[in-house]
Design an enzyme around this catalytic site. Sequence first.
Site, PDB file in Angstrom:
ATOM      1  N   ARG A   1      -9.630   0.959   9.570  1.00  0.00           N
ATOM      2  CA  ARG A   1      -9.100  -0.366   9.882  1.00  0.00           C
ATOM      3  C   ARG A   1     -10.176  -1.237  10.529  1.00  0.00           C
ATOM      4  O   ARG A   1      -9.948  -2.412  10.776  1.00  0.00           O
ATOM      5  CB  ARG A   1      -8.014  -0.133  10.889  1.00  0.00           C
ATOM      6  CG  ARG A   1      -6.705  -0.838  10.908  1.00  0.00           C
ATOM      7  CD  ARG A   1      -5.739  -0.831   9.888  1.00  0.00           C
ATOM      8  NE  ARG A   1      -4.442  -1.278  10.342  1.00  0.00           N
ATOM      9  CZ  ARG A   1      -3.320  -0.667  10.058  1.00  0.00           C
ATOM     10  NH1 ARG A   1      -3.322   0.429   9.366  1.00  0.00           N
ATOM     11  NH2 ARG A   1      -2.188  -1.177  10.461  1.00  0.00           N
TER      12      ARG A   1
ATOM     13  N   LYS B   1       0.829  -1.213   0.000  1.00  0.00           N
ATOM     14  CA  LYS B   1       0.000   0.000   0.000  1.00  0.00           C
ATOM     15  C   LYS B   1       0.867   1.268   0.000  1.00  0.00           C
ATOM     16  O   LYS B   1       0.545   2.216  -0.698  1.00  0.00           O
ATOM     17  CB  LYS B   1      -0.918   0.027   1.234  1.00  0.00           C
ATOM     18  CG  LYS B   1      -1.930  -1.114   1.274  1.00  0.00           C
ATOM     19  CD  LYS B   1      -2.992  -0.888   2.338  1.00  0.00           C
ATOM     20  CE  LYS B   1      -2.455  -0.812   3.746  1.00  0.00           C
ATOM     21  NZ  LYS B   1      -1.863  -2.077   4.253  1.00  0.00           N
TER      22      LYS B   1
ATOM     23  N   ARG C   1      -0.383  -8.995  13.629  1.00  0.00           N
ATOM     24  CA  ARG C   1      -0.980  -7.948  12.785  1.00  0.00           C
ATOM     25  C   ARG C   1      -1.886  -8.564  11.721  1.00  0.00           C
ATOM     26  O   ARG C   1      -2.935  -8.032  11.396  1.00  0.00           O
ATOM     27  CB  ARG C   1       0.121  -7.113  12.119  1.00  0.00           C
ATOM     28  CG  ARG C   1       0.812  -6.182  13.102  1.00  0.00           C
ATOM     29  CD  ARG C   1       2.082  -5.618  12.517  1.00  0.00           C
ATOM     30  NE  ARG C   1       1.852  -4.660  11.455  1.00  0.00           N
ATOM     31  CZ  ARG C   1       2.754  -4.348  10.532  1.00  0.00           C
ATOM     32  NH1 ARG C   1       3.935  -4.921  10.530  1.00  0.00           N
ATOM     33  NH2 ARG C   1       2.477  -3.461   9.611  1.00  0.00           N
TER      34      ARG C   1
ATOM     35  N   ARG D   1      11.527  -2.446  11.059  1.00  0.00           N
ATOM     36  CA  ARG D   1      10.544  -1.895  11.997  1.00  0.00           C
ATOM     37  C   ARG D   1      10.247  -2.931  13.080  1.00  0.00           C
ATOM     38  O   ARG D   1      10.136  -4.117  12.780  1.00  0.00           O
ATOM     39  CB  ARG D   1       9.253  -1.582  11.235  1.00  0.00           C
ATOM     40  CG  ARG D   1       9.065  -0.114  10.956  1.00  0.00           C
ATOM     41  CD  ARG D   1       7.952   0.152  10.012  1.00  0.00           C
ATOM     42  NE  ARG D   1       6.665  -0.420  10.385  1.00  0.00           N
ATOM     43  CZ  ARG D   1       5.566  -0.287   9.655  1.00  0.00           C
ATOM     44  NH1 ARG D   1       5.613   0.389   8.522  1.00  0.00           N
ATOM     45  NH2 ARG D   1       4.443  -0.821  10.029  1.00  0.00           N
TER      46      ARG D   1
ATOM     47  N   ARG E   1      11.187  -6.833   4.844  1.00  0.00           N
ATOM     48  CA  ARG E   1      10.976  -5.397   4.656  1.00  0.00           C
ATOM     49  C   ARG E   1      11.863  -4.583   5.598  1.00  0.00           C
ATOM     50  O   ARG E   1      12.091  -4.970   6.729  1.00  0.00           O
ATOM     51  CB  ARG E   1       9.506  -5.057   4.939  1.00  0.00           C
ATOM     52  CG  ARG E   1       9.188  -3.583   4.748  1.00  0.00           C
ATOM     53  CD  ARG E   1       7.725  -3.362   4.594  1.00  0.00           C
ATOM     54  NE  ARG E   1       7.049  -3.159   5.864  1.00  0.00           N
ATOM     55  CZ  ARG E   1       5.815  -2.705   5.963  1.00  0.00           C
ATOM     56  NH1 ARG E   1       5.114  -2.441   4.877  1.00  0.00           N
ATOM     57  NH2 ARG E   1       5.253  -2.542   7.132  1.00  0.00           N
TER      58      ARG E   1
END
Length: 222
Positions: A87, A13, A171, A160, A126
Amino acid sequence: MDIILLGPPGAGKGTQAERLVKDFSLSHVSTGEIFRAELKNATPLGEKIKKVMATGGLVSDDIVLEVVGSHVKKNESLNFLFDGFPRTVPQAEGLDKILATSSRELTAIVYVNVSDAEVVRRLSSRRSCKTCSSIYNVATGPFPAAGQKCSRCGGDIVERADDKESVVKERLSVYRTQTAPLIDYYSGIAPRKFIETDGSAPIDEVYDAIKAAVKDRLAGGR
Ligand code: AMP
């Protein structure tokens, strides 16, 4: 013209958002980025949301709606790209009210569809820039510059905290139970504005499909 970008963490995204913002002159509203800035600056809000963010849970709907509502009010002349928001269904209902109060309307809801296995694969490789938040991926690219430095600003590239595998799984489970119902919500109330894309395709292909579909919705097509 306001657009929502919807999809699991790691769907790409952020990358698609950057392009949409540029091509359609949108203002990027990433609630994740807003909350990370609050954490970094150790604000009272940052303190409040620290624990839930570290464990991959969701910040409460009240807080999220307050933050987005005041942002929209303060920047009424802009067109928004909402990324990572809403969300939950209550957030979507809250957004409907925020938009209606300012006589705004959604142009499109872009859903980037990616499987759980692909999400785990992507997020575990990532990385992001500590300074400017640019996203990299050590497995699939874009690759950081030599020495793990940001190709844009030269900042340090880090993983992260919420991209660690155990947090990613949490998540994802939060996404499936709390956020995925928005797919039915929006395809039900706004089928003409709902755009589904296959997020497992190459980045450029995904973007071309999104861009064409958004242009079509802007022109009033189906
Ligand atoms: P993101 O960068 O969008 O993946 O967001 C990172 C984290 O910020 C999430 O795991 C949540 O803890 C929090 N967050 C971001 N946006 C929202 C939202 N709309 N509602 C609740 N929590 C959010």
